[in-house]
Design an enzyme around this catalytic site. Sequence first.
Site, mmCIF file in Angstrom:
data_model
loop_
_atom_site.group_PDB
_atom_site.id
_atom_site.type_symbol
_atom_site.label_atom_id
_atom_site.label_comp_id
_atom_site.label_asym_id
_atom_site.label_seq_id
_atom_site.Cartn_x
_atom_site.Cartn_y
_atom_site.Cartn_z
ATOM 1 N N HIS A 88 -12.318 -5.075 7.903
ATOM 2 C CA HIS A 88 -12.647 -4.940 6.484
ATOM 3 C C HIS A 88 -14.024 -4.308 6.286
ATOM 4 O O HIS A 88 -14.665 -4.529 5.263
ATOM 5 C CB HIS A 88 -12.620 -6.305 5.778
ATOM 6 C CG HIS A 88 -11.271 -6.929 5.682
ATOM 7 N ND1 HIS A 88 -10.610 -7.448 6.763
ATOM 8 C CD2 HIS A 88 -10.436 -7.097 4.617
ATOM 9 C CE1 HIS A 88 -9.437 -7.936 6.375
ATOM 10 N NE2 HIS A 88 -9.299 -7.732 5.088
ATOM 11 N N GLU A 112 0.811 -1.223 0.000
ATOM 12 C CA GLU A 112 0.000 0.000 0.000
ATOM 13 C C GLU A 112 0.846 1.276 0.000
ATOM 14 O O GLU A 112 0.484 2.265 -0.621
ATOM 15 C CB GLU A 112 -0.976 0.012 1.178
ATOM 16 C CG GLU A 112 -2.234 -0.817 0.945
ATOM 17 C CD GLU A 112 -2.024 -2.313 1.141
ATOM 18 O OE1 GLU A 112 -0.951 -2.709 1.633
ATOM 19 O OE2 GLU A 112 -2.943 -3.097 0.799
#
Lengths: 325, 333
Positions: free
Chosen positions: A130, A61
């Site tokens: 999530h 990321e």
Amino acid sequence: MAELITYREAVAKALAQEMSRDETVYLIGEDVAAAGGVFKTTPGLLEQFGPKRVRDTPISEEAIVGAAMGAAMNGLRPVAEIMFSDFLATCWDLVANQIAKTRYMTDGQVALPLVIRTANGAGVRFGAQHSQSLENWAMSVPGLKVVAPSNPRDVIELMAASIRDPDPVIFFEHKGLFADRGEIPEGELVGDLGKAAVVRSGTDVTLLALAAMVPRSLEAAEKLSAHGVEAGVVDLRCLVPLDTQTILAEASATGRVYTVEENPRLCGWGAEIVSIIVEEAFYDLDAPIVRITTEHIPLPSSDPLEDAALPSADRIIETVLRSLD
Amino acid sequence: MSEAVSTKTGSGARLGIYRMMLEARRFEDRAHQLFMEGLVRGTSHLATGQEAVAAGYAAAMQPDDLTFCTYRGHHHTLLRGTPAGKLMAELLGRADGVCGGKGGSMHLTWVPAGAMGSYAIVGAHLPIAVGAAWAAQERGSGQVAVCFFGDGTTNIGAFHEALNLAVVWNLPIVFVCENNLYMEYTPIGSVTAVERPAADRAAAYGLEDIQVDGNDPDVMYEVALTTLAKARDGGGPSLVEAVTYRHAGHSKADPATYRPPEEVEQWLKRDPIPMYRRRLSESGTTEEELLQVEQKVESSIEAAVEEAKASPDPSVASTWTEVWADGGFRWRN
């Protein structure tokens, strides 16, 4: 002729529209190319635009977001996907310390026309890491624009506006809405950042909502109508820039305001909006403003637990009716 | 480590490199003095002793190549061609500073010179430099991104993420680790799994193991030429570990008492500037030529200091500018 498409199809359509228009628009991220995105939001783009402009990355990321920033400094308009907004935590230095602050720190020498797209929100039973609604993280950092559409047409119009915007935009796609359908007109679609939409008029109370809480508020509003309460619903669409004109006008019109927030309670966007309304429209209010949020807890995974945690249409209705007693 | 004394570097380039090192040294010395006088605000991280790395690369880079460096970045920013007066003015927080006083010592950017920022969070700029190199590749601009960082960066995730992506995408980028043996206060060797913090990691990314004497300007210039040419010719990234030493502490708050006196003494003997002066002298540069360069540098940096001191404070109104591309800071209508 209008076309009926899903929210996830709208993402790909918006990207294709902008990539066709501007060859400096690139898309990178984990599984965005060959796989068409883990949420199937980017299928067909690799085939249409080729492997240079639609590119799979490693699970990195910091590299994804850093590469987007560096590329924006050197002539591209990158769109970077962070698969789940929760993963923004792994590259938050790049987002909050670098991307958000560089124009200011360089006194305007460096422009960063980039978009970070990310799947946000709950409703799909993925549990605490999530499922978060993290618009507030981005909203709290000066230098980031924050967009969170609630329907397919807004996805296209706001994505186009975000890609064309000269400033960095964090674009939250709600994973609970991906299958939702909506009508879109033909032709190029471009919206404006910083404009809320009054999606339902109502003279008694005003519900201020974002992303998945918009359809939920609309559902509640329809049911409230049966109780003799006409609720207006405002889709905020963007948190930064924030359309305070629309918010204040609606708040003043009904005098009764509720924020409907998917995020945990503390420091949610609703708190900021409440403070603005109280500072600027206090004497138009007929009752205290009420925030309807997820409690201040991490999100559970199990169906009944997640449903209990999130603001439901029933909770919105009960909260409104109780406050009107 | 290569100890070879180059014979390849031409005499013109050598005098230029000498001038650059002197400029960087004199700039840091004056920055230090101005800090002690209370004129440089906040903190500063001096690169005194590490000039050869910056000068070697700056001399070898093309004008539109891009430099990314750290909070210890006065020298890199200066040697890419940033006006010294504007750079010093930034350290003093003045209106004419490169960033109008919004950046300060740790945040120096001068885009016209390709100085794309000094970054104050360890590791952050490696992936950013990767992105700039990616754009250069896609646009076919011929630019190379050069990313300087300290030894401490080699243990942070962004280092590894950036190296991997740069190799996978075969980008025109050179990663230069300025290994000055200490992170902040702690020796890098005491907290690192390998002996050579950058070079020993190169193999993990399929890169050549390159460790060089970062105090030898000729060695630095040569490795710069080689790695820049490789990047420009489509040969992809390089990772260079340049072993060097900072003469002072990590920042203004650090007296650097943790370093053994004999180690400091040994490295001061390897100060690149007097060493290089001797080398130039022995290879035919006249005393007059050297003195001329030294006097020019002295007067140019003094002029920069005067220019910085004469610059006014920024207008308070500029506090609220340049958050957004429209020049302002408004987040609502």
